[in-house]
Design a protein around this motif. Structure first.
Motif, PDB file in Angstrom:
ATOM      1  N   GLN A 176       0.831  -1.209   0.000  1.00  0.00           N
ATOM      2  CA  GLN A 176       0.000   0.000   0.000  1.00  0.00           C
ATOM      3  C   GLN A 176       0.862   1.254   0.000  1.00  0.00           C
ATOM      4  O   GLN A 176       0.560   2.228  -0.703  1.00  0.00           O
ATOM      5  N   THR A 223      -3.849   4.242   1.011  1.00  0.00           N
ATOM      6  CA  THR A 223      -3.942   4.381   2.457  1.00  0.00           C
ATOM      7  C   THR A 223      -3.319   3.156   3.105  1.00  0.00           C
ATOM      8  O   THR A 223      -3.666   2.018   2.783  1.00  0.00           O
ATOM      9  N   ASP A 254      -3.141   0.765   5.842  1.00  0.00           N
ATOM     10  CA  ASP A 254      -3.864   0.269   7.017  1.00  0.00           C
ATOM     11  C   ASP A 254      -3.724  -1.240   7.201  1.00  0.00           C
ATOM     12  O   ASP A 254      -4.233  -1.801   8.172  1.00  0.00           O
TER      13      ASP A 254
END
Length: 302
Positions: A113, A119, A121
């Protein structure tokens, strides 16, 4: 759309026949004037609910989010996609880590990511999964670079996205290419890439030179190698490499896979000390029976 067409057609029939409904017994919301609610509107609302449900079922990317602690084939697919892009995820000696969303998988997802500009996460949602599968701008970012006909002559010492794509195409067909523990081998035309290209060219019955030119790329992308790796037998090994071997794992059982690579499913396991008859070898995998392979790292010649 068929559901909506039927809904409006039936609503027209009701209006013509003077059919009315009393929805006052449906106590979903006390403040809703159900008695005066248009039956056409009610059917439309019901139809839209059915459509949304159908879309969620038909498109798993919109219905499933993968996170730490989850297990299953969807997780295994994500792990394979990450490994193909050079991220390190170990399944363990017995392959038990495949399909388990543990700390290694979460770390790999976060690193992907971060590299993809998403994002960070550690959760695999529709956007992350789409990018892993090679989604374009409409799904979160630019498409992976693809070699053009003019610049697709790749060989030793070549580096970059074109080499990375070549490696991914080969690995997806079952050819073994090592990126190294830190993933630094991805995008580098190293010896394992040369060996894989040569083996693919041999299986595809095209000129064997270890160079990835237009013909090799066309065969890789078009499947003209007859899906070489999944169905092929191991390359016949020299007589000195054939014969009886003993499984040498010290304690743990050794996975027997359906093809020459970790991406193939585990058919069974063999205990330490088991004697097997090796009939051929390919890229670090030994064939011990039709459609049965073990890694050569844990076998010892008798």
């Amino acid at each position: 759309m068929d559901i909506l067409a039927y809904t409006y057609g039936y609503a027209a029939h009701e209006a013509e026949a003077g059919i009315t409904y009393d929805f006052s017994e449906i106590n979903l919301w006390q403040s809703t004037p159900w008695r005066s609610l248009s039956h056409g509107l009610f059917l439309t609302m019901l139809s839209m609910g059915l459509i949304v449900g159908a879309v969620a079922v038909a498109n798993p990317a919109t219905a499933q989010v993968l996170r730490s602690g989850m297990n299953g084939e969807a997780v295994a697919e994500v792990q394979s996609l990450l490994r193909n892009q050079g991220f390190s995820i170990a399944y363990g000696a017995n392959g038990a880590g495949r399909g388990r969303f543990g700390p290694q998988t979460e770390t790999a997802v976060r690193n992907f990511q971060r590299r993809a500009g998403l994002t960070v996460d550690g959760i695999v949602g529709p956007q992350t999964l789409s990018r892993l599968r090679g989604g374009g701008p409409g799904t979160g970012g630019p498409s992976p670079a693809r070699p053009s006909a003019r610049v697709s002559m790749l060989g030793p010492n070549s580096k970059g996205d074109q080499v990375a794509e070549l490696q991914t195409l080969l690995r997806n067909k079952g050819y073994s290419i090592s990126y190294g523990a830190d993933g630094s081998g991805r995008g580098v035309y190293n010896q394992s890439t040369i060996n894989a290209v040569r083996q693919f060219q041999r299986d595809a019955k095209i000129s064997v030179d270890g160079i990835a030119g237009p013909q090799t790329f066309a065969a890789l992308r078009g499947g003209t190698a007859a899906a070489a790796a999944p169905a092929r037998a191991a390359t016949p090994a020299p007589a000195a490499s054939q014969g009886q071997y003993r499984i040498n794992t010290r304690t743990r059982p050794l996975n027997v896979r359906t093809g020459p690579g970790e991406q193939y499913s585990v058919a069974t396991t063999l205990a330490h000390g088991t004697v097997v008859n090796v009939t051929g070898q390919t890229n670090g995998w030994a064939q011990i029976a039709p459609g049965r392979f073990v890694t050569t790292r844990f076998i010892q010649r008798i």
